[in-house]
Design an enzyme around this catalytic site. Sequence first.
Site, PDB file in Angstrom:
ATOM      1  N   HIS A 158       0.815  -1.227   0.000  1.00 20.28           N
ATOM      2  CA  HIS A 158       0.000   0.000   0.000  1.00 20.28           C
ATOM      3  C   HIS A 158       0.845   1.271   0.000  1.00 20.28           C
ATOM      4  O   HIS A 158       0.308   2.364  -0.232  1.00 20.28           O
ATOM      5  CB  HIS A 158      -0.935   0.032   1.214  1.00 20.28           C
ATOM      6  CG  HIS A 158      -1.972  -1.048   1.214  1.00 20.28           C
ATOM      7  ND1 HIS A 158      -2.857  -1.223   0.176  1.00 20.28           N
ATOM      8  CD2 HIS A 158      -2.257  -2.036   2.116  1.00 20.28           C
ATOM      9  CE1 HIS A 158      -3.653  -2.257   0.444  1.00 20.28           C
ATOM     10  NE2 HIS A 158      -3.307  -2.773   1.608  1.00 20.28           N
ATOM     11  N   ASP A 204      -2.307 -10.351  -2.526  1.00 19.06           N
ATOM     12  CA  ASP A 204      -2.923  -9.938  -1.256  1.00 19.06           C
ATOM     13  C   ASP A 204      -4.414  -9.662  -1.520  1.00 19.06           C
ATOM     14  O   ASP A 204      -4.813  -9.315  -2.634  1.00 19.06           O
ATOM     15  CB  ASP A 204      -2.223  -8.665  -0.749  1.00 19.06           C
ATOM     16  CG  ASP A 204      -2.663  -8.249   0.647  1.00 19.06           C
ATOM     17  OD1 ASP A 204      -1.980  -8.632   1.610  1.00 19.06           O
ATOM     18  OD2 ASP A 204      -3.695  -7.545   0.768  1.00 19.06           O
ATOM     19  N   HIS A 206      -6.108  -7.201  -0.593  1.00 17.94           N
ATOM     20  CA  HIS A 206      -6.331  -5.780  -0.893  1.00 17.94           C
ATOM     21  C   HIS A 206      -5.560  -5.367  -2.136  1.00 17.94           C
ATOM     22  O   HIS A 206      -4.458  -5.868  -2.385  1.00 17.94           O
ATOM     23  CB  HIS A 206      -5.871  -4.913   0.283  1.00 17.94           C
ATOM     24  CG  HIS A 206      -6.529  -5.241   1.586  1.00 17.94           C
ATOM     25  ND1 HIS A 206      -5.959  -6.062   2.536  1.00 17.94           N
ATOM     26  CD2 HIS A 206      -7.737  -4.859   2.091  1.00 17.94           C
ATOM     27  CE1 HIS A 206      -6.773  -6.176   3.570  1.00 17.94           C
ATOM     28  NE2 HIS A 206      -7.858  -5.456   3.329  1.00 17.94           N
ATOM     29  N   ASP A 293      -4.506 -12.739   3.361  1.00 20.93           N
ATOM     30  CA  ASP A 293      -5.798 -12.273   3.877  1.00 20.93           C
ATOM     31  C   ASP A 293      -6.941 -12.660   2.944  1.00 20.93           C
ATOM     32  O   ASP A 293      -8.098 -12.306   3.180  1.00 20.93           O
ATOM     33  CB  ASP A 293      -5.795 -10.759   4.180  1.00 20.93           C
ATOM     34  CG  ASP A 293      -4.922  -9.945   3.253  1.00 20.93           C
ATOM     35  OD1 ASP A 293      -4.495 -10.481   2.205  1.00 20.93           O
ATOM     36  OD2 ASP A 293      -4.678  -8.758   3.553  1.00 20.93           O
TER      37      ASP A 293
HETATM   38  C1  SP5 Z   1      -1.094  -5.115   4.021  1.00 17.05           C
HETATM   39  C2  SP5 Z   1      -2.576  -5.148   4.272  1.00 17.05           C
HETATM   40  O1  SP5 Z   1      -3.180  -6.207   4.161  1.00 17.05           O
HETATM   41  N1  SP5 Z   1      -3.175  -4.020   4.671  1.00 17.05           N
HETATM   42  C3  SP5 Z   1      -4.581  -3.941   4.884  1.00 17.05           C
HETATM   43  C4  SP5 Z   1      -5.018  -2.731   5.620  1.00 17.05           C
HETATM   44  C5  SP5 Z   1      -6.515  -2.640   5.716  1.00 17.05           C
HETATM   45  N2  SP5 Z   1      -6.943  -1.626   6.617  1.00 17.05           N
HETATM   46  C6  SP5 Z   1      -8.305  -1.127   6.563  1.00 17.05           C
HETATM   47  C7  SP5 Z   1      -9.319  -2.205   6.398  1.00 17.05           C
HETATM   48  C8  SP5 Z   1     -10.743  -1.682   6.402  1.00 17.05           C
HETATM   49  C9  SP5 Z   1     -11.623  -2.881   6.493  1.00 17.05           C
HETATM   50  N3  SP5 Z   1     -13.000  -2.584   6.432  1.00 17.05           N
HETATM   51  C10 SP5 Z   1     -13.672  -3.256   5.361  1.00 17.05           C
HETATM   52  C11 SP5 Z   1     -15.145  -3.173   5.480  1.00 17.05           C
HETATM   53  C12 SP5 Z   1     -15.801  -3.688   4.208  1.00 17.05           C
HETATM   54  N4  SP5 Z   1     -15.690  -5.107   4.082  1.00 17.05           N
HETATM   55 ZN    ZN Z   2      -4.133  -7.091   2.578  1.00 14.87          ZN
END
Ligand code: SP5
Ligand code: ZN
Length: 353
Positions: A158, A204, A206, A293
């Site tokens: 990120h 990942d 995300h 994840d």
């Molecule tokens: C490296 C990595 O995996 N970073 C991830 C950081 C995520 N942080 C914020 C996550 C917000 C989660 N809320 C999601 C709600 C809708 N499903």
């Molecule tokens: Zn992630």
Amino acid sequence: MKIFVSAEHYRHDPPFEILDGQTVPYFETPQRVAIILAALRAAGFASLVAAPPATIAELGAVHTADYLDYLAHAHERWQAAGQHGPVVPSAWPLPGLRLRSDCPQAAAGRYTFDLSAPITAGTFVAAQSSAGAALAGAEALLQGERYAYALCRPPGHHAAANMAGGYCYLNNAALAADRLARAIAPGDTTWTLRAPAVAVLDIDYHHGNGTQSIFYERNDVLTISLHADPAREYPYFLGYADERGAGAGEGYNLNFPLSAGIGDSAYLAALEQALQAIADYGPRYLVVSAGFDTFHADPLGDFELTTAAYTAIGAAIARLGLPTLFVQEGGYAIEALGANVVALLHGATAYAD
Ligand code: SP5
Ligand code: ZN
């Protein structure tokens, strides 16, 4: 397989994060590394090396000098201004607002895009150590290793050239990919400058927004990410299928936004498309941003992958036949994290040619 560990990672241990409005214990915990290391040792991976921290000069390959100065000094400036606890932004210079102040609170808003990248006293050295592991992994490939695994913590995908977010400060995978790309461009007569060099495959859960943005206008590093559709999931503002790169990099970024609840077989089908695009590009090296994840029990994700899927993913990646660096990213179902990492690496090595 050579394994490079960020030995100073434990110096980054924020007490909490604010997740969707709730204060919760920090998901990206030092325990993650301990669990992965224990699983690797139990599985017989013996070649564990503590990598030296990356230098500021090395980090400058993908990060801006002002951002690195911020990261290196944010915590001491925060404390000097009488602030307690970790550096966390409280206001952002969104469009229409003015970027004039450089007081510590304003700097935090300028260089951090969310609430999940707190800076503690040990954060920068831990991040340098994490980046050092990725760079050592890239060096191992340059020395002829077929595989390396960089056990990076904090993660990196990120982090943009000048922004932290999502538990990430320095973009470990981008630093590794950039080093590999630079190593093969000059003096190599079989490839013109900026010719196919390196692919980054981000698995990942995300979207790898930082990696995408760092290479968005470059065609010597193909970036591909499979991830939860940003229309419903973090990082929300990047990761859509129509982001294809720009300028010289047009056509060299590919996003696969995926639906909630996706299971092993549909995920592996999407992965095959991504791998075909990598094969068509024809890189010399592959860097995999390996997040876990996507696991069914992950507290942050909504995918349904099983441990067996990681073995299949490793094997599918291995069939590309490329020297490959796996860089650790996310994965927060810590009771299964060790087994999932081992599954991926076993899948890759079992199918090595
Ligand atoms: C490296 C990595 O995996 N970073 C991830 C950081 C995520 N942080 C914020 C996550 C917000 C989660 N809320 C999601 C709600 C809708 N499903
Ligand atoms: Zn992630």
